[in-house]
Design a protein around this motif. Structure first.
Motif, PDB file in Angstrom:
ATOM      1  N   ALA A 117       0.856  -1.290  -0.070  1.00 18.70           N
ATOM      2  CA  ALA A 117       0.145   0.113  -0.182  1.00 18.70           C
ATOM      3  C   ALA A 117       0.825   1.334   0.051  1.00 18.70           C
ATOM      4  N   ARG A 118       2.023   1.167   0.712  1.00 16.46           N
ATOM      5  CA  ARG A 118       2.799   2.301   0.827  1.00 16.46           C
ATOM      6  C   ARG A 118       3.409   2.667  -0.380  1.00 16.46           C
ATOM      7  N   GLU A 119       3.995   1.614  -0.988  1.00 18.77           N
ATOM      8  CA  GLU A 119       4.650   1.806  -2.392  1.00 18.77           C
ATOM      9  C   GLU A 119       3.461   2.219  -3.337  1.00 18.77           C
ATOM     10  N   ALA A 129      -4.116   4.569  -1.511  1.00 18.83           N
ATOM     11  CA  ALA A 129      -4.089   3.142  -1.759  1.00 18.83           C
ATOM     12  C   ALA A 129      -4.497   2.189  -0.714  1.00 18.83           C
ATOM     13  N   ARG A 130      -5.237   1.306  -0.966  1.00 18.03           N
ATOM     14  CA  ARG A 130      -5.652   0.376   0.138  1.00 18.03           C
ATOM     15  C   ARG A 130      -5.361  -0.972  -0.366  1.00 18.03           C
ATOM     16  N   VAL A 131      -4.720  -1.781   0.185  1.00 15.23           N
ATOM     17  CA  VAL A 131      -4.519  -3.119  -0.186  1.00 15.23           C
ATOM     18  C   VAL A 131      -4.942  -4.398   0.896  1.00 15.23           C
ATOM     19  N   GLN A 132      -5.648  -5.467   0.097  1.00 18.79           N
ATOM     20  CA  GLN A 132      -5.951  -6.287   1.142  1.00 18.79           C
ATOM     21  C   GLN A 132      -5.607  -7.753   0.586  1.00 18.79           C
ATOM     22  N   ARG A 183      -9.466  -1.791  -8.262  1.00 18.81           N
ATOM     23  CA  ARG A 183     -10.597  -0.964  -8.505  1.00 18.81           C
ATOM     24  C   ARG A 183      -9.910   0.542  -8.265  1.00 18.81           C
ATOM     25  N   MET A 184     -10.446   1.404  -9.171  1.00 18.47           N
ATOM     26  CA  MET A 184      -9.913   2.840  -9.409  1.00 18.47           C
ATOM     27  C   MET A 184     -11.119   3.906  -9.214  1.00 18.47           C
TER      28      MET A 184
END
Length: 195
Positions: A117-119, A129-132, A183-184
């Motif tokens: 998410a940070r990158e 940005a959110r990552v799961q 998803r954007m």
């Protein structure tokens, strides 16, 4: 598989909700004194759900209770399958990293999520940005939600995400592949007065 499960989820929840609304609304309406429709099982507000004759009608038939038990068992199995499928879609707790010596190492799923998410947030034009991580620890999958600045081309952002952030995460964890659902959404800025 995930798309099918999502469709089954939506259809199942929609059907159950519709049945509950129709039955609950009908019971409420009849209970409040509204005339019962011709197809309804109650005659008036003082009627019981099942009369004595209805409850004991099939009692002497040998097939009745095995059929009832079989139907209830199938319903129970379907509900259990649905619950396990829904619960398995939760976040991935750990990822198995191939260390090359045959032993392997475990990487916390949240650590990989936060780095990814940070990158991804540092990519040009990405405001958030959110990552799961989902899937199995030997075959993780990523769900990425991006909020893009208005000037960014979505195809360019997707290309940067796959060739930079996802590729780095895949390579650093020693994974053969890291499929991702992206998803954007565009960031909407309020109107500003220029003077």
């Amino acid at each position: 598989m995930r798309a099918m499960l999502r469709t089954v989820n939506r259809v199942l929840i929609g059907v159950v909700g519709l049945v509950l609304v129709v039955l609950g609304g009908s019971v409420l309406a009849v209970g409040l004194g509204a005339p019962s429709p011709s197809w309804w099982i109650h005659d008036d507000r003082h009627d019981v759900l099942l009369s004595d004759s209805e409850r004991t009608h099939w009692k002497d038939s040998g097939w009745w209770w095995p059929v009832v038990i079989a139907v209830l068992a199938v319903l129970l199995l379907l509900v259990l399958w649905w619950l396990t499928a829904v619960l398995r879609r939760r976040r991935l707790a750990e990822v198995l990293v191939d260390t090359g010596d045959g032993a392997g190492a475990l990487l916390r799923g949240r650590a990989l999520q936060s780095v990814l998410a940070r990158e991804t947030s540092e990519l040009d034009g990405v405001s958030d940005a959110r990552v799961q991580l989902t899937g199995r620890r030997t075959a993780p999958e990523a769900r990425v939600k991006l909020r893009l600045e208005p000037h960014v081309d979505p195809a360019t952002a997707l290309h940067q995400l796959t060739t930079e952030a996802l590729a780095h995460a895949r390579n650093s964890a020693g994974l053969a592949s890291l499929p991702a659902e992206v998803r954007m959404r565009a960031v909407k800025h309020g109107e500003q007065r220029v003077s």
